[in-house]
Scaffold this active site. Structure first.
Site, PDB file in Angstrom:
ATOM      1  N   SER A  63       0.729  -0.741   0.207  1.00  0.00           N
ATOM      2  CA  SER A  63      -0.130  -0.330  -0.019  1.00  0.00           C
ATOM      3  C   SER A  63       1.261   1.265   0.006  1.00  0.00           C
ATOM      4  CB  SER A  63      -1.333   0.178   0.789  1.00  0.00           C
ATOM      5  OG  SER A  63       0.068   0.200   2.515  1.00  0.00           O
ATOM      6  N   LYS A  65       0.724   4.026   6.462  1.00  0.00           N
ATOM      7  CA  LYS A  65       0.603   4.964   5.887  1.00  0.00           C
ATOM      8  C   LYS A  65       1.322   6.470   6.085  1.00  0.00           C
ATOM      9  CE  LYS A  65      -2.708   2.260   4.273  1.00  0.00           C
ATOM     10  NZ  LYS A  65      -1.286   1.053   5.112  1.00  0.00           N
TER      11      LYS A  65
END
Lengths: 155, 181
Positions: free
Chosen positions: B49, B102
């Site tokens: 991701s 993230k």
């Protein structure tokens, strides 16, 4: 001859100083591990948990073992990191776990209306015992389980 | 009798050696745990991701050996002060046992535009909006909304493994964010 003596004296002092500071360091690490993984003291104050916790402050002991192993149940008083101010830790009671249907009075000072909500996955619903003066899940919603810091077991 | 005494002395020496070895291991373990909890630790990054920043290739042959391992520092947790574009490690809001990596796109008070729903979301106080660098395969704030800053466990500063990718992790700005100023 004098320089050698002074050097050996310095080495002895340095060794002793190093050993003493290692002892202090070990003590500090022990304290940290117990504080983070076993139990921690906290000063809880404010009107939101009356009559369970005093307005002016109560020293409580919170254990961290049941939060790590998901053993927190509705009715437990927990230390939670506030979702609004992350540096502040608040004391509240767990009312509902994930999947529970929780009924609460949104604003007890103005009306008696009940509202119902389902607690999302991975979250808990927390409320103060004194719902008239408590800033809790009725204002900022269900909080993620990861914000729970410990379960209060001794006051 | 001499052999008896010698046997006992060597037994005691081995015993002492084992005892001091255990004590040393315990001490180093304690110190290592404290340092990794309070100052910095090394975490593996799983999944794609955050490609191409981390794990740019999906190499299922090598498995977890080829995963990027990054240095995560915890000094930012003293004041909970973050900047736009920081890469952070946080506990997932739906499962507190999982940790995700993230990038912070929005801080409290920012307006974030979501192209999917044509909606504009204001990041509430004490929360942040996180997104992965690879939007097509990233489960982030676009699905679970802004996350409380209290869930953040550390900030990623360097990649430490594999050796050919050792570098400092840079901040990157996002075009979808509108700050009040």
């Amino acid at each position: 001859m004098g320089v050698r003596n002074q050097l050996s004296l310095f080495v002895t002092f340095a060794k002793e100083g190093f050993e003493k500071s290692l002892l202090v360091g070990k003590f500090f690490c022990c304290l940290h591990v117990v504080n983070t993984y076993v139990c921690t003291p906290a000063l809880a104050y404010g009107p939101s948990m009356l009559p369970t916790i005093n307005l002016t402050g109560d020293l409580v002991l919170a254990e961290r073992i049941s939060t790590r192993f998901n053993k927190v149940c509705p009715g437990d008083v927990v230390l939670v990191r506030s979702p609004v101010v992350p540096r502040r830790i608040v004391t509240k009671r767990v009312i509902g776990m994930e999947g529970d249907r929780v009924s609460y009075v949104a604003d007890p000072k103005s009306s008696d209306k009940f509202e119902t909500v389902v607690v999302p996955q991975g979250h808990v619903w927390i409320e103060g015992d004194n719902i008239y003066e408590s800033n809790d899940s009725r204002k900022f919603g269900a909080v993620p389980y990861g914000l729970i810091e410990g379960r209060v077991f001794l006051r | 009798m001499c052999r008896c005494i010698l046997g006992e002395i060597s037994n005691m020496a081995a015993h002492n050696f084992l005892w001091s070895l255990t004590k040393n291991c315990f001490t180093f373990g304690l110190i290592g745990l404290t340092v990794s909890d309070r100052y910095a630790s090394i975490v593996p990054v799983r999944g794609s991701s955050m490609s191409p920043t981390f794990n740019p290739t999906t190499d299922s042959f090598m498995g977890s050996l080829s995963d990027d391992h990054v240095l995560m520092e915890k000094f930012c947790l003293q004041k909970y002060k973050f900047s736009h574009g920081d890469v952070i490690v946080f506990c997932s809001p739906s499962n507190h046992k999982e940790k995700h990596v993230k990038r912070i796109i929005g801080l409290p008070g920012d307006w974030i535009g979501t192209p999917m729903t044509n909606d504009v979301v204001k990041v509430p106080n004490g929360h942040c909006w996180v997104e992965g660098d690879n939007p097509s395969s990233s489960l982030d704030s676009r699905s679970f909304g802004p996350i409380p800053l209290g869930l953040v466990k550390g900030r990623v500063t360097h990649i430490l493994w594999p050796p050919q990718r050792v570098r400092h992790v840079e901040r990157k700005n996002h075009q979808n964010r509108h700050s009040p100023s």
